[in-house]
Design an enzyme around this catalytic site. Sequence first.
Site, mmCIF file in Angstrom:
data_model
loop_
_atom_site.group_PDB
_atom_site.id
_atom_site.type_symbol
_atom_site.label_atom_id
_atom_site.label_comp_id
_atom_site.label_asym_id
_atom_site.label_seq_id
_atom_site.Cartn_x
_atom_site.Cartn_y
_atom_site.Cartn_z
ATOM 1 N N ASP A 305 27.401 48.082 18.675
ATOM 2 C CA ASP A 305 26.324 48.960 18.714
ATOM 3 C C ASP A 305 26.189 50.265 17.891
ATOM 4 O O ASP A 305 26.199 51.325 18.237
ATOM 5 C CB ASP A 305 26.141 49.481 20.201
ATOM 6 C CG ASP A 305 24.764 49.829 20.407
ATOM 7 O OD1 ASP A 305 23.641 49.412 19.757
ATOM 8 O OD2 ASP A 305 24.208 50.715 21.513
ATOM 9 N N HIS A 606 19.187 55.374 25.291
ATOM 10 C CA HIS A 606 19.359 53.720 25.035
ATOM 11 C C HIS A 606 19.745 53.572 23.550
ATOM 12 O O HIS A 606 19.371 54.364 22.639
ATOM 13 C CB HIS A 606 18.227 53.038 25.469
ATOM 14 C CG HIS A 606 17.251 53.119 24.456
ATOM 15 N ND1 HIS A 606 17.042 52.188 23.418
ATOM 16 C CD2 HIS A 606 15.914 53.830 24.507
ATOM 17 C CE1 HIS A 606 15.751 52.437 22.759
ATOM 18 N NE2 HIS A 606 15.360 53.495 23.591
ATOM 19 N N CYS A 607 20.460 52.518 23.297
ATOM 20 C CA CYS A 607 20.522 52.122 21.783
ATOM 21 C C CYS A 607 20.378 50.727 21.951
ATOM 22 O O CYS A 607 19.107 50.214 22.163
ATOM 23 C CB CYS A 607 22.154 52.153 21.523
ATOM 24 S SG CYS A 607 23.139 51.571 22.913
ATOM 25 N N SER A 608 21.066 49.552 21.446
ATOM 26 C CA SER A 608 20.680 48.256 21.656
ATOM 27 C C SER A 608 21.206 47.672 23.009
ATOM 28 O O SER A 608 20.281 47.385 23.741
ATOM 29 C CB SER A 608 21.179 47.459 20.344
ATOM 30 O OG SER A 608 20.748 46.177 20.607
#
Length: 687
Positions: A305, A606-608
């Site tokens: 990520d 959030h990220c992925s």
Amino acid sequence: MIEISENTSNSDDSVKHQQVTKEFLRIVNDLRIKHDASPMSLNTALKFLMARKFDLNRALALYDAHESTRFREGLTNFDPEKEPLKSELESGKFTVLPKRDANGAAIAMFTACKHLPNVTSHQITLQGVVYQLDIALEEIETQRNGIVFIYNMFNSRYANFDYELSQKILGLLKGAYPARLKKVLIVTAPLWFKAPFRILRLFVREKLRDRVFMINIPQLSDHIPLPSLPIELGGQLAVDHLAWLNHCHAIRPKIINELYDLASQNYPLCSTNALHNGLIQSVNCTNTLSKSDSNELNSNTSEDDDKLRSSWLGDSPTKDSHHNSNKDDVNNRRERNSVNKPKPENIVMPNNNQNINNDDDNSDSKAYDDSSVKSKGMTLEEFIQYLKVKGRKGLTEEYNEIKMKIPDGTFDNSRLRPNQGKNRYTDVLCYDHSRVRLSTIDDDVNSDYINANFVDGYKQKNAFISTQGPLPKTFPDFWRMIWEQQVLLIVMTTRTVERCKAKCGQYWPLEVNSSVEYGPYRITNNDVQYFTDFNITRLTLVNLESNQTRKVTHMQFLSWPDYGVPHSAYAMLHFRNKVKEEQAKGVSELGESWTGHPLGPPIIVHCSAGIGRTGTFITLDVSINKLEDTGMINIREIVERIRSQRAHSIQMPDQYVFCYLALLEYALSRGLLENVDIAGFEESESD
């Protein structure tokens, strides 16, 4: 006109390069014409392609970064004959020497003692740099052999040093300018420069680290022949800067300088996700997005990520730009505006009698404080000694010990068949005991599921919600979570598309004054502020069932490089400070209607997958707050605590090491440390 065959070594390469060039021009010009910009010429396309060795994806990423940087830093449509740029150019602060190094690279030199940060803005200084580089890059030899950059600190004082500007110049040359940066020579660095340099160097990838040299004047001849060096640096060259400027002024009207006027005057081509995504999605490569977002992203395993720009130090927040706010004061981050602003009539304030965490299984969760960890940690002096002893290799081993621990909890709800399709990755699930529960719809017991976990901050229970990048099918659930958890701020640490792969759905409207509807929620984009490393979008969230309205701020961090971690913590630390400011501002606007924790409702991060960059951001925030409050550091136990609430947070050893180095850079930047010596930190990596 330059023939493509001149830039290739054999006929096979020539054919391949012609195909890549044709595709590059097709993609870029489709985008430029769409936004009323003039088409790019073959000559300009070759600059981007040669800078990235005719790798199509890397050249497109370079074009994207270059366009975005030019727009955000105000490096388009300037006049070199007008003040204050005219005086900046004539100062000789930056120049391109008339001779080359032994390998044919052009030599650019920045003389630090001529820079006065209080007099000249970043924008004007950078305009002077790119104006001259654009002329130098017209030479095919410079395109082929690259640029050697001399940062001349001879006779410079601390008053001449501009940390942010240094980052911007090096970040521009490494990751946002169509020329190969062959070498960086820092000449006669004063003692006060060496401490921050040691820290910055730890973030540099090994390949570039080997190209950065801190040397004295006699050592310069080991890198550049004496006939090509200025007399002031022990060489034989008499520099006539005004003659060079006259050459620049004479040649500029005769060339089509598309680097100078690359961005459309009416619209920034690559300043938003949609345009970036449109560019990347156009690439005809084997891993291009051929499936829908939800199908593409519901894969068997999570990607690392950590994606995006590949600049060395990254860009710093734009100084003086009309897109940006004033400089942040980290020491005042905890101050709150005591004046309660009047509430707009159409804005509904959250009902704070509601329990934010509606998961009874999480009742035993304690806010992170000194009583909830095994030890209070290390002082700064002990922390530095710990880094010297451990080194990069030791910290990597320490991370692997943490990673080997079996998750302490169950994932039963994530594994239920009706919920499996709501998970972006099948191996990134959320704990049952800390998961965010949505309200049920139509008595459907599974309608309360979303892949999200509460995570404690420093002395604040449920300070964050760690979650995955929303899928199109989960957009309504995502906005329902924001409404029910009374969220004021969303922190996004990824782009929607990276390396031709979808990382997150486009769950908010990109264009100002546009709206989207997901389930019973309408989201309207009211305003976007563009910073060098992040964007801030002001949103209005309307519950269509109750006709109630709230404000939500969306903050997207853009400077996380591809295949790794940021090469300097500066941009991340600045972003984190802005996050704290925005949250405090939102709480202040709620006034007396907010009766919950003084720091406000949970911040969504959030990220992925919601574990790598997300975990890194939260770890830094908790660590900095602990350091400020107690003067102590305990990163390992903070990471273990976060992982006990959001499984697998901190996804890679490099992210774990980054947390240590970022905290060290923070302490140095705040004056908590006067000198730093962690000699041997990198050497231990190869033991």
